[in-house]
Write an enzyme that holds these catalytic residues in place. Structure first.
Site, PDB file in Angstrom:
ATOM      1  N   ASP A 108     -22.674   9.822  31.293  1.00 35.64           N
ATOM      2  CA  ASP A 108     -24.101   9.917  31.619  1.00 35.64           C
ATOM      3  C   ASP A 108     -24.745   8.583  31.965  1.00 35.64           C
ATOM      4  OD1 ASP A 108     -24.407  12.718  31.215  1.00 35.64           O
ATOM      5  OD2 ASP A 108     -24.234  12.394  29.069  1.00 35.64           O
TER       6      ASP A 108
ATOM      7  N   HIS B  92     -19.018   7.732  22.511  1.00 35.43           N
ATOM      8  CA  HIS B  92     -18.424   9.050  22.717  1.00 35.43           C
ATOM      9  C   HIS B  92     -17.579   9.411  21.515  1.00 35.43           C
ATOM     10  CE1 HIS B  92     -16.293  12.395  24.572  1.00 35.43           C
ATOM     11  NE2 HIS B  92     -17.322  12.429  25.396  1.00 35.43           N
TER      12      HIS B  92
HETATM   13  N1  ACO Z   1     -26.269   3.104  20.410  1.00 35.75           N
HETATM   14  C1  ACO Z   1     -26.206   2.399  19.240  1.00 35.75           C
HETATM   15  N2  ACO Z   1     -25.330   2.689  18.254  1.00 35.75           N
HETATM   16  C2  ACO Z   1     -24.497   3.727  18.438  1.00 35.75           C
HETATM   17  C3  ACO Z   1     -24.497   4.484  19.613  1.00 35.75           C
HETATM   18  C4  ACO Z   1     -25.425   4.139  20.628  1.00 35.75           C
HETATM   19  N3  ACO Z   1     -25.468   4.866  21.764  1.00 35.75           N
HETATM   20  N4  ACO Z   1     -23.562   5.454  19.541  1.00 35.75           N
HETATM   21  C5  ACO Z   1     -22.983   5.307  18.340  1.00 35.75           C
HETATM   22  N5  ACO Z   1     -23.534   4.254  17.665  1.00 35.75           N
HETATM   23  C6  ACO Z   1     -23.135   3.736  16.348  1.00 35.75           C
HETATM   24  C7  ACO Z   1     -23.631   4.643  15.236  1.00 35.75           C
HETATM   25  O1  ACO Z   1     -24.900   4.245  14.775  1.00 35.75           O
HETATM   26  C8  ACO Z   1     -22.546   4.466  14.208  1.00 35.75           C
HETATM   27  O2  ACO Z   1     -22.738   3.213  13.578  1.00 35.75           O
HETATM   28  P1  ACO Z   1     -22.357   3.023  12.007  1.00 35.75           P
HETATM   29  O3  ACO Z   1     -20.880   3.263  11.923  1.00 35.75           O
HETATM   30  O4  ACO Z   1     -22.777   1.635  11.671  1.00 35.75           O
HETATM   31  O5  ACO Z   1     -23.148   4.071  11.269  1.00 35.75           O
HETATM   32  C9  ACO Z   1     -21.260   4.336  15.038  1.00 35.75           C
HETATM   33  O6  ACO Z   1     -21.703   3.801  16.298  1.00 35.75           O
HETATM   34  C10 ACO Z   1     -20.536   5.662  15.263  1.00 35.75           C
HETATM   35  O7  ACO Z   1     -21.464   6.554  15.867  1.00 35.75           O
HETATM   36  P2  ACO Z   1     -21.569   8.101  15.537  1.00 35.75           P
HETATM   37  O8  ACO Z   1     -22.952   8.551  15.807  1.00 35.75           O
HETATM   38  O9  ACO Z   1     -21.008   8.356  14.158  1.00 35.75           O
HETATM   39  O10 ACO Z   1     -20.537   8.684  16.591  1.00 35.75           O
HETATM   40  P3  ACO Z   1     -20.431  10.192  17.006  1.00 35.75           P
HETATM   41  O11 ACO Z   1     -19.048  10.400  17.483  1.00 35.75           O
HETATM   42  O12 ACO Z   1     -20.917  11.088  15.913  1.00 35.75           O
HETATM   43  O13 ACO Z   1     -21.490  10.343  18.199  1.00 35.75           O
HETATM   44  C11 ACO Z   1     -22.458  10.176  20.360  1.00 35.75           C
HETATM   45  C12 ACO Z   1     -21.156  10.235  19.537  1.00 35.75           C
HETATM   46  C13 ACO Z   1     -23.358  11.363  19.956  1.00 35.75           C
HETATM   47  C14 ACO Z   1     -22.107  10.318  21.820  1.00 35.75           C
HETATM   48  C15 ACO Z   1     -23.176   8.834  20.068  1.00 35.75           C
HETATM   49  O14 ACO Z   1     -22.349   7.764  20.483  1.00 35.75           O
HETATM   50  C16 ACO Z   1     -24.550   8.741  20.745  1.00 35.75           C
HETATM   51  O15 ACO Z   1     -25.536   9.155  20.154  1.00 35.75           O
HETATM   52  N6  ACO Z   1     -24.609   8.216  21.994  1.00 35.75           N
HETATM   53  C17 ACO Z   1     -25.861   8.183  22.742  1.00 35.75           C
HETATM   54  C18 ACO Z   1     -26.140   9.556  23.374  1.00 35.75           C
HETATM   55  C19 ACO Z   1     -25.204   9.853  24.533  1.00 35.75           C
HETATM   56  O16 ACO Z   1     -25.001   9.027  25.416  1.00 35.75           O
HETATM   57  N7  ACO Z   1     -24.679  11.098  24.555  1.00 35.75           N
HETATM   58  C20 ACO Z   1     -23.810  11.567  25.636  1.00 35.75           C
HETATM   59  C21 ACO Z   1     -22.384  11.675  25.190  1.00 35.75           C
HETATM   60  S1  ACO Z   1     -21.337  12.195  26.509  1.00 35.75           S
HETATM   61  C22 ACO Z   1     -21.649  13.853  26.644  1.00 35.75           C
HETATM   62  O17 ACO Z   1     -21.884  14.537  25.713  1.00 35.75           O
HETATM   63  C23 ACO Z   1     -21.681  14.417  27.931  1.00 35.75           C
END
Ligand code: ACO
Length: 420
Positions: A358, A301
């Protein structure tokens, strides 16, 4: 210190410091460009406040979520979706008669023009329900022309919440009926509360346990400050686009799997892990592999870096709901296994990745008999009061400006088209 002096290229600017009621601090950079020629660059708005707001408070480090100051845990236990919607939108708790009046108003608007039902029926049955929802909500503009203007008066603004809550409930149920080839005869019952009526519109019978479980999910989804869809509603609304267009834009933003669409993506992921033999540890490894596109859906998140309080509450009610409904879902064990494995894995620990809202909600929706492609519609049904509240706060703000970010141009410099 009430301002911060910044020196850039020999020019200096005083940036006022803005402090919120929970001691959150920000630098007001509105004059930065005028005084220095610089803009700020913040891809994905990771560190940018788009507004000051009095609606919802989140402390991501501590896992706190409050609507109008009230902790989400108390609202789930003691309130109802209608009361929470009123609280968010009108900014105060309703007394008994105000709440009754509000419910009656929602009841009045729980009828949708037959042309909109026909429009839903015109979609292929395997079309995605979020496309139908956004279309139907935009189409409401044709039936409520008095709301299609930039400056709604107070009376119209007051009506907007019950109008859209009533219509959204019927439209969402109609979409479910259409995709599941059910009868399109939809009769809302004003004697039922919002989730009960919704359950009855969906399944032709109301079930107290199902409605209670739904009430909790709707409350937990009702608002979440400046997330992707709420910011989209504010951005579209800032152009003074009408309320239906603004809300439809929020629906479309929510559809994406990185936002509300994650609830559908989680169940699809869990189902495919199960179909692949249930070896969730293999998928943990895949999620960590940067050369592979797989991500653990329902994990991570932007704001919560400790735990998502909504996920905690939903996980808590998941076992209870399934037991009460006599449903056993094998993917629940896979979800719990994935969570336990991820929470001790350095990759997830270092990046502060936890289950979000979720991760477990889809398992409950499925136990309630709701098909997977409808999950994000369920999210939208809950989020509607939040979107409308964010829209209202934006439109009523003293300093309403069209949202229009800047950029740093990195393309070609001037060249002559005749050169080849
Ligand atoms: N699985 C594996 N790795 C992940 C995940 C995941 N679900 N989420 C984040 N990471 C990793 C990224 O690859 C990144 O790694 P790095 O630093 O080595 O490059 C690090 O964690 C930070 O992630 P970001 O994508 O930069 O974080 P951001 O804040 O931009 O994204 C998000 C947040 C979109 C929720 C992301 O965690 C994600 O894609 N999660 C899966 C989709 C999801 O569940 N979305 C619902 C969110 S809740 C809502 O909107 C209602």
């Amino acid at each position: 210190m009430s301002s911060y002096k910044l020196d850039l290229d020999g020019k200096s600017v005083e940036l006022p410091i803005v402090v919120g009621t929970e001691n959150e601090k920000g630098l007001d950079i509105s004059n930065l460009r005028a005084e220095t020629g610089y803009i700020t660059l913040d891809n994905g708005y990771v560190n940018t406040g788009s507004c000051e707001s009095q609606i919802t408070f989140i402390n991501g480090a501590k896992g706190i979520l409050r609507y109008r100051g009230y902790p989400i845990e108390q609202l789930v236990e003691k309130s109802s979706f209608e009361e929470v919607s009123y609280l968010l939108y009108y900014g105060k708790r309703p007394n008994k008669s105000e709440l009754e009046g509000f419910k009656a108003k929602i009841g009045e608007y729980s009828v949708v023009p037959k042309e909109i039902i026909k429009m839903i029926e015109a979609f292929p049955k395997d079309a995605h329900p979020m496309g139908m929802l956004a279309t139907a909500v935009t189409a409401l503009s044709g039936f409520y022309p008095e709301f299609v203007k930039s400056n709604l008066n107070d009376d119209e603004k007051n009506k907007a919440l019950p109008l859209l809550m009533g219509a959204f409930k019927v439209i969402s149920a109609a979409i479910y009926r259409h995709v599941s080839s059910g009868s399109m005869k939809l009769n809302s019952q004003s004697s039922l509360n919002y989730p009960e009526d919704f359950v009855s519109l969906m399944f032709d019978k109301s079930d107290e346990d199902v409605a209670k479980a739904l009430d909790i999910l709707l409350i937990l989804h009702a608002d979440h400050e400046q997330n992707c869809s709420a910011s989209t509603v504010r951005m579209v609304g800032s152009s003074k686009a009408n309320i239906f267009a603004s809300i439809a834009s929020g629906i479309n933003a929510l559809w994406g799997p990185l936002h509300g669409g994650a609830n559908q993506a989680v169940i699809e992921m869990l189902d495919s892990i199960q179909a692949d033999g249930g070896d969730y540890k293999k998928y943990i490894e895949l999620a960590k592999d940067k050369s592979h596109p797989f991500r653990l859906m329902g994990f991570g998140h932007r704001v919560y870096k400790n735990f998502d309080p909504r996920a905690k509450l939903i996980k808590g009610s998941c076992d209870k709901v399934l037991a009460k409904l006599g449903v056993s879902d094998p993917v629940l064990d896979i979800a719990k296994g994935l969570e336990a494995e991820a929470l001790k894995d350095p990759y997830f620990v270092e990046r502060k990745l936890f289950p979000n809202v979720d991760f477990y909600s889809g398992i409950i929706y499925r136990a309630l008999g709701i098909p997977t492609t409808m999950f994000t519609v369920m999210f939208a049904l809950g989020r509607l009061p939040g979107w409308l509240t964010q829209w209202k706060e934006m439109i009523e703000g003293d300093s309403l400006k069209i949202c229009r970010p800047r950029q740093i141009y990195t393309g070609e410099t001037l060249r002559d088209f005749s050169d080849q």
